[in-house]
Design a protein around this motif. Structure first.
Motif, PDB file in Angstrom:
ATOM      1  N   ARG A  51      -7.987   5.588  -5.981  1.00  0.00           N
ATOM      2  CA  ARG A  51      -8.134   4.191  -6.433  1.00  0.00           C
ATOM      3  C   ARG A  51      -6.817   3.696  -7.028  1.00  0.00           C
ATOM      4  NH1 ARG A  51      -9.978  -0.611  -5.619  1.00  0.00           N
ATOM      5  NH2 ARG A  51     -10.518  -1.737  -7.488  1.00  0.00           N
ATOM      6  N   ILE A  52      -6.176   4.511  -7.863  1.00  0.00           N
ATOM      7  CA  ILE A  52      -4.884   4.134  -8.447  1.00  0.00           C
ATOM      8  C   ILE A  52      -3.859   3.916  -7.340  1.00  0.00           C
ATOM      9  CG2 ILE A  52      -2.944   4.971  -9.836  1.00  0.00           C
ATOM     10  CD1 ILE A  52      -5.063   6.335 -11.657  1.00  0.00           C
ATOM     11  N   ASP A  83      -0.548   0.408  -4.032  1.00  0.00           N
ATOM     12  CA  ASP A  83      -0.138  -0.047  -2.705  1.00  0.00           C
ATOM     13  C   ASP A  83      -0.378  -1.549  -2.549  1.00  0.00           C
ATOM     14  OD1 ASP A  83       0.611   2.549  -2.035  1.00  0.00           O
ATOM     15  OD2 ASP A  83      -1.231   2.959  -0.906  1.00  0.00           O
ATOM     16  N   GLN A  84      -1.492  -2.018  -3.058  1.00  0.00           N
ATOM     17  CA  GLN A  84      -1.796  -3.456  -2.975  1.00  0.00           C
ATOM     18  C   GLN A  84      -0.743  -4.275  -3.717  1.00  0.00           C
ATOM     19  OE1 GLN A  84      -5.327  -4.813  -5.052  1.00  0.00           O
ATOM     20  NE2 GLN A  84      -5.570  -6.492  -3.595  1.00  0.00           N
ATOM     21  N   PRO A 133       4.149  13.549  -6.815  1.00  0.00           N
ATOM     22  CA  PRO A 133       3.366  14.741  -7.188  1.00  0.00           C
ATOM     23  C   PRO A 133       1.955  14.452  -7.677  1.00  0.00           C
ATOM     24  CG  PRO A 133       5.059  14.288  -8.828  1.00  0.00           C
ATOM     25  CD  PRO A 133       5.317  13.368  -7.662  1.00  0.00           C
ATOM     26  N   TYR A 134       1.697  13.249  -8.192  1.00  0.00           N
ATOM     27  CA  TYR A 134       0.357  12.915  -8.682  1.00  0.00           C
ATOM     28  C   TYR A 134      -0.425  12.084  -7.677  1.00  0.00           C
ATOM     29  CZ  TYR A 134       2.460  14.631 -12.918  1.00  0.00           C
ATOM     30  OH  TYR A 134       3.112  15.422 -13.833  1.00  0.00           O
ATOM     31  N   ALA A 135       0.166  11.806  -6.506  1.00  0.00           N
ATOM     32  CA  ALA A 135      -0.484  11.074  -5.409  1.00  0.00           C
ATOM     33  C   ALA A 135      -0.936   9.672  -5.807  1.00  0.00           C
ATOM     34  CB  ALA A 135      -1.647  11.886  -4.839  1.00  0.00           C
ATOM     35  N   ASP A 170      -7.001   2.941 -18.662  1.00  0.00           N
ATOM     36  CA  ASP A 170      -7.553   3.423 -17.401  1.00  0.00           C
ATOM     37  C   ASP A 170      -6.890   2.721 -16.220  1.00  0.00           C
ATOM     38  OD1 ASP A 170      -8.999   4.388 -15.292  1.00  0.00           O
ATOM     39  OD2 ASP A 170     -10.920   3.549 -15.939  1.00  0.00           O
ATOM     40  N   PRO A 171      -5.772   3.264 -15.702  1.00  0.00           N
ATOM     41  CA  PRO A 171      -5.077   2.628 -14.586  1.00  0.00           C
ATOM     42  C   PRO A 171      -5.923   2.463 -13.321  1.00  0.00           C
ATOM     43  CG  PRO A 171      -3.691   4.292 -15.590  1.00  0.00           C
ATOM     44  CD  PRO A 171      -5.058   4.435 -16.194  1.00  0.00           C
ATOM     45  N   ALA A 172      -7.032   3.165 -13.222  1.00  0.00           N
ATOM     46  CA  ALA A 172      -7.913   3.019 -12.064  1.00  0.00           C
ATOM     47  C   ALA A 172      -8.809   1.799 -12.169  1.00  0.00           C
ATOM     48  CB  ALA A 172      -8.769   4.271 -11.890  1.00  0.00           C
ATOM     49  N   ASN A 173      -8.839   1.182 -13.343  1.00  0.00           N
ATOM     50  CA  ASN A 173      -9.724   0.034 -13.584  1.00  0.00           C
ATOM     51  C   ASN A 173      -8.890  -1.242 -13.691  1.00  0.00           C
ATOM     52  OD1 ASN A 173     -11.478  -1.908 -14.515  1.00  0.00           O
ATOM     53  ND2 ASN A 173     -12.353  -0.647 -16.140  1.00  0.00           N
TER      54      ASN A 173
END
Length: 108
Positions: free
Chosen positions: A6-7, A12-13, A56-58, A89-92
């Motif tokens: 998700r991150i 990429d977006q 390294p953290y994809a 929370d960088p995924a949010n």
């Protein structure tokens, strides 16, 4: 999609569409002129050569690349909605503003 995916997708977006975040170019990039800036932005948007060595953290959050005769570094950082602190929370995307900084390597 897991958290890391998700991150990476959100990063990429931002690189491709300049959506859900801010894009900052340094004075060095600005000094290259309009056409070169467009070329740098297009190259950053198109970058896809992520490997375990350079990512390294994809999370697709940083790269060093050549654009024409210039060595470019770009990096995405994650901030809270007020841009005061790191995001919890960088995924949010509801609690994160991404900032993509693009610079000449010698500005780092």
């Amino acid at each position: 999609m897991d958290r890391t995916e998700r991150i990476a997708a959100l990063n990429d977006q931002l690189r491709r569409d300049h959506n859900r975040g801010k894009v900052v170019i340094t004075r060095g990039i600005q000094a290259l002129g309009h056409q070169a800036i467009l070329e740098v932005l297009a190259a950053v948007a198109a970058f896809s050569d992520f490997t375990p060595d350079n990512d390294p953290y994809a999370e697709h959050d940083c790269a060093v690349m050549n654009v024409g005769d210039h060595r470019i570094i770009w990096k995405i950082d994650y901030y809270d909605p007020n841009l005061n602190f790191a995001s919890d929370d960088p995924a949010n995307p509801a609690v994160t503003i991404r900032v993509l900084t693009i610079m000449l390597a010698d500005e780092y």
